[in-house]
Design an enzyme around this catalytic site. Structure first.
Site, PDB file in Angstrom:
ATOM      1  N   ASP B  48       0.844  -1.202   0.091  1.00 37.36           N
ATOM      2  CA  ASP B  48      -0.047   0.077  -0.069  1.00 37.36           C
ATOM      3  C   ASP B  48       0.896   1.274   0.018  1.00 37.36           C
ATOM      4  OD1 ASP B  48      -2.272  -1.526   0.001  1.00 37.36           O
ATOM      5  OD2 ASP B  48      -2.098  -1.662   2.042  1.00 37.36           O
ATOM      6  N   ASP B  75       3.956  13.304   1.324  1.00 40.52           N
ATOM      7  CA  ASP B  75       5.399  12.876   1.455  1.00 40.52           C
ATOM      8  C   ASP B  75       6.203  13.557   2.447  1.00 40.52           C
ATOM      9  OD1 ASP B  75       5.226  15.100  -0.047  1.00 40.52           O
ATOM     10  OD2 ASP B  75       7.124  14.857  -1.395  1.00 40.52           O
ATOM     11  N   HIS B 139       4.997  26.986  -1.768  1.00 39.54           N
ATOM     12  CA  HIS B 139       5.050  25.699  -2.144  1.00 39.54           C
ATOM     13  C   HIS B 139       3.616  25.555  -2.842  1.00 39.54           C
ATOM     14  CE1 HIS B 139       6.053  21.773  -2.912  1.00 39.54           C
ATOM     15  NE2 HIS B 139       5.471  21.248  -2.030  1.00 39.54           N
ATOM     16  N   ASP B 193      15.980  21.792  -1.482  1.00 35.01           N
ATOM     17  CA  ASP B 193      15.059  20.831  -2.450  1.00 35.01           C
ATOM     18  C   ASP B 193      15.771  21.010  -3.928  1.00 35.01           C
ATOM     19  OD1 ASP B 193      12.820  20.108  -3.769  1.00 35.01           O
ATOM     20  OD2 ASP B 193      11.758  21.704  -3.451  1.00 35.01           O
ATOM     21  N   HIS B 362      -1.054  24.591 -15.153  1.00 33.97           N
ATOM     22  CA  HIS B 362      -0.427  24.140 -13.867  1.00 33.97           C
ATOM     23  C   HIS B 362       0.900  24.503 -13.948  1.00 33.97           C
ATOM     24  CE1 HIS B 362       0.754  21.500 -10.732  1.00 33.97           C
ATOM     25  NE2 HIS B 362       1.644  20.910 -11.428  1.00 33.97           N
ATOM     26  N   GLY B 365       5.552  23.090  -8.016  1.00 36.03           N
ATOM     27  CA  GLY B 365       5.645  23.969  -6.647  1.00 36.03           C
ATOM     28  C   GLY B 365       7.216  23.781  -6.297  1.00 36.03           C
ATOM     29  N   HIS B 366       8.286  23.462  -7.270  1.00 38.89           N
ATOM     30  CA  HIS B 366       9.657  23.385  -6.827  1.00 38.89           C
ATOM     31  C   HIS B 366      10.426  24.399  -7.659  1.00 38.89           C
ATOM     32  CE1 HIS B 366       8.863  19.691  -4.431  1.00 38.89           C
ATOM     33  NE2 HIS B 366       7.935  19.569  -5.373  1.00 38.89           N
TER      34      HIS B 366
END
Lengths: 552, 552
Positions: B48, B75, B139, B193, B362, B365-366
């Site tokens: 899962d 995450d 973000h 990041d 779209h 976000g990074h």
């Protein structure tokens, strides 16, 4: 007025990228265009490959005059070994296609009984009432052609897979003049490649890649490894030429790449400058700045050359800092994570890796929107049918045609099995014919069905529990204790208690019930369900429960 | 000179996108940053989800002072329900994160025993010898923060997931001034990041998307359906505002979307203009040009809102020509084919579909490369450790830092479990700690091991054959005829002959052999191998052969 209808029947390749096959039928004649395979998606567990459903062709076997091949990619030729033994008709194709097809037919021991008719690009052949001209197109393999099919109802133009490329690396450019000529004479139907109908603009020339690869080799301090598709002969030519220019030798690693280098150079499609090719045994004693390695694995295939090198299991080559790797291909949808994993492994071992669209080390082989518009403009078809692509590609290609003035009613977005009927009065979509997925798994073709795939899917999620019960065939009584073994469900050692409790539950249920009710049905239903519920409550997993009964 | 070392221990999130967790340790104190989950890849059959391995934290349980959460994406928070019961430490996070985490903890009935410390962006808290300041970052979820961690050895800056965005739709922009201040005071280590370190240039502002969506709604003849990530509150705000401007009402379909609209508006992160939200029951009687539907399914998830609509199983809405669908998200790697299938289905039903990067519906976000360079430039760290990304992302991020003048020896590309040790004398990578994948499958955490996954993989390819044999426990003789049942191997009805021949083979082998040699070992080895070989020769498939013996 011609009353007899011309039928166009896509049997594969619409709504999917792969297993291309189209039947063109008029009166007593059927011509088949391509016979490709497709690789299964992740839900088709254990399936090796998919081929088109040819039951319609088998029903009308006596009409089938031959198969014409547009080019020798797997998605256009890969089903031949499976369909030829059933159809037994001649193959019309160009010289390189014959070479590459022959290898496959030889492996399956059906080469000797196959009749080839080799046609040069620009040449033509007859098949029943059809006259078929092959016109040269550019694609990511040499000797690719489109088709001009003369029929009693009118002319069909089929582009095959193509892009324009005014400056191809080898072979002629796509023959736009011929398309313009045919267009001015009148085209009834255009069928055109939709694979890249999502992409605005023009697809760059293959030359761009040569420059990028040359630039990387110029600056590489040590060995350069390049991976690409084994059928992309012009790419190999550019890599070999760049190596020769930089006084490096080329070593080939990977079976399909070695095979294709041999066939393509034997047939004259690949020119090997003298002394440039090296034997892989010499690799370890060649100075690093004199080495280019050409290898398979551009899709991260687990047994390919590059992946084995990246996993340090190739006997001749291990990656070390100073090495440069060029992935001269884009991942086919679905292969992204395999490719990414390979790139990660190469970076970990210290290689410099060039990958992805920003390195210009790859251009694709299909026409983008402006090229598609140009072909529509030159051929001026009455009817248009987008081919080769998933449904959204076909739809976008149809919208593109409509934006150029093609009436909606003359644009046909079909699915496999749809029958497009054309005569001088107009076009319409008739009754569907069978065009299911045919699965090839191991030796057999077509026996894997949805029930088998459903079971494999269930097994893959939570495994299986086999419950064995011995019943005295005279008394109907349970003999001994039921047994439980499992695979893929829980760790048998750690979960011994759980499995034992399952046995107890079954023994208890069987012990408590009236002797006469220990029937197969009782075990297959009540007992099975009780065990299913018990394991689900304890684990939230749902293995297949398979009761095995022995009457002793 | 400080001799005691500062240790940075990534326990998840390096070499993978997901299950982020990092431990920062000094003396008797450990601070944990994030506790995320990851979804399994296609080889981890039936699993899962994956969570970080916290065995190192459990070994040093008394030192763990708390978990700080940078933002409320799965995450970064998804492992909390699994690790909190074992660690039982306070959670430090912003207000929205607390709201979204609470929903998950409540579902698992562990909310009441959890201690939260809500910190506003710009605020700080103490954890042992660490002082931690939360600084605002942009973000794809509101209330995201990076961390400035003061330690006795020096200051650590951890960006969390971030991009710059000088014109965010809601909330403050990333606090570059604060980063510059901290940078001028001296930063020992930057962790930043790396998710989009492959991408040149700047990531566009979220505003771009608002304009694109507004433009599509302006031109839409009928209903507009928009799907995006359920946590992308600012995107929802833009969609709701655009709907209000065009006098349309917004209907939400999909559980996680409805939940998040409620939580975000309750907490003040989402502003709902009066009268704009509609109840889904009213949808069928609202004129089509007054409708915007906000729904889940941007990744093609089978049970999501949009996928159920596309499959015509949603009771309130079926697609018809005139409908417009906007996929306001890019597919997460691995989800491409699910998303493509959904787009194909929508096109088939006549919808106009806007999807992919060319619609500008779209932005991600990074931070891209230029933003990453800016942060390196402002913080001027002594040491640099790229975080969040697969190995190639980390490598490229490190190369980026090196291109700005950072010495190679001060750049640490680590993998999960590596221990980075820093003191005033320098930095080095010490002995690895345990950081394996921990699989969650159904109820249990960590019991699925590689043997179970191997079995599931075997089962998924060619299925299973269960051979049942009854042996008289006194005489050691075969009782009756052996039985064979299979699942996922062949079609039992069509292949009856094959399975029967397998039984004959076994009966023959058992009959021929000396009574005393019918041991369990003989059946589990010789008989099993003979059957395996027989089936492989006949089918080229290799099912798991599972012999079941009953001694009766």
């Amino acid at each position: 007025m011609i009353k007899e209808k011309l039928k166009i029947i896509p049997l594969g390749g619409l709504g999917e990228i792969g297993k291309n096959m189209t039947a063109v039928e008029y009166g007593e004649d059927i011509l088949v265009i391509d016979a490709g395979l497709m690789f299964p998606d992740e839900e088709m567990l254990g399936v090796d490959l998919l081929i088109p459903d040819i039951s319609y062709l088998l029903e009308h076997k006596s009409k089938v005059r031959g198969i014409v091949i547009t080019h020798a990619h797997e998605d256009h030729i890969g089903a031949l070994p499976y369909v030829l033994p059933q159809l037994n008709v001649p193959i019309h194709c160009t010289k390189l296609a014959k070479g590459l097809i022959s290898v496959k037919l030889k492996e399956r021991k059906i080469l000797s009984q196959t009749k080839f008719n080799v046609v040069a690009p620009g040449g033509h052949f007859n098949a029943g009432r059809f006259t078929v001209e092959l016109f040269p197109v550019c694609h990511s393999i040499p000797d690719a052609v489109g088709l001009i099919i003369r029929t009693p109802v009118g002319t069909i133009v089929h582009t095959g897979d193509f892009k324009l490329d005014y400056t191809p690396v080898s072979g002629p450019p796509t023959d736009l003049s011929r398309l313009a000529q045919v267009g001015s004479q009148g085209v009834l139907l255009l069928m055109a490649d939709s694979t890249y109908a999502e992409l605005p603009g023009y697809t760059p020339s293959e030359q761009v890649v040569g420059q990028a690869i040359d630039h990387i080799i110029t600056n590489a301090p040590g060995r350069v490894l390049v991976t690409t598709f084994a059928s992309l002969i012009s790419r190999m030519q550019q890599i070999i030429d760049a190596a020769a220019r930089h006084d490096r030798r080329v070593f080939v690693i990977g079976r399909s790449m070695s095979d294709n280098v041999r066939i393509a150079s034997d047939l004259g499609y690949l020119k090997l400058p003298p002394g440039v090719m090296g034997r892989v045994e010499e690799l370890s004693r060649t100075p690093h700045d004199k080495v280019v390695v050409l290898t398979t694995g551009s899709q991260g295939e687990p047994t390919s050359g590059l992946v084995r090198i990246a996993s340090r299991v190739n006997p001749h080559l291990s990656i070390m800092p100073g090495d440069t790797v060029i992935i001269s291909a884009s991942p086919i949808p679905g292969n992204e994570s395999l490719v990414n994993r390979t790139v990660d492994n190469l970076f970990k071992q210290g290689a410099q890796v060039f990958y992805g669209s920003r390195t210009q080390a790859h251009v694709h082989g299909h026409a983008s929107q402006e090229e598609l518009k140009l072909v529509l403009n030159l051929t001026k078809p009455k009817y248009f049918m987008p081919v080769h692509g998933e449904y959204r590609h076909l739809t976008l290609h149809a919208k593109l045609a409509q934006s150029l003035g093609m009436p909606d009613a003359y644009t046909f977005v079909l699915e496999d099995g749809d029958v497009l009927e054309l005569n001088s009065a107009g076009g319409k979509v008739g009754t569907k014919v069978s065009a299911d997925n045919v699965y090839v798994d191991g030796m057999s073709v077509g026996d894997v069905n949805s029930a088998i795939l459903h079971n494999r899917r269930m097994l893959s999620r939570d495994g299986i529990v086999v419950l064995s019960v011995a019943i005295n065939k005279h008394s109907g009584k349970l003999v001994g204790r039921p047994g439980i073994v499992s695979r893929g469900f829980v760790d048998a050692a750690e979960a011994r208690e759980l499995l034992n409790a399952g046995c107890d539950l079954v023994a208890d249920l069987l012990g408590r019930c009236d002797i006469h009710s220990v029937t197969s049905g009782f075990i297959d239903n009540e007992i099975k369900n009780a065990l299913d519920k018990y394991f689900y409550d304890k684990t939230k997993r749902r293995p297949i429960i398979l009761p095995v009964q022995m009457h002793v």
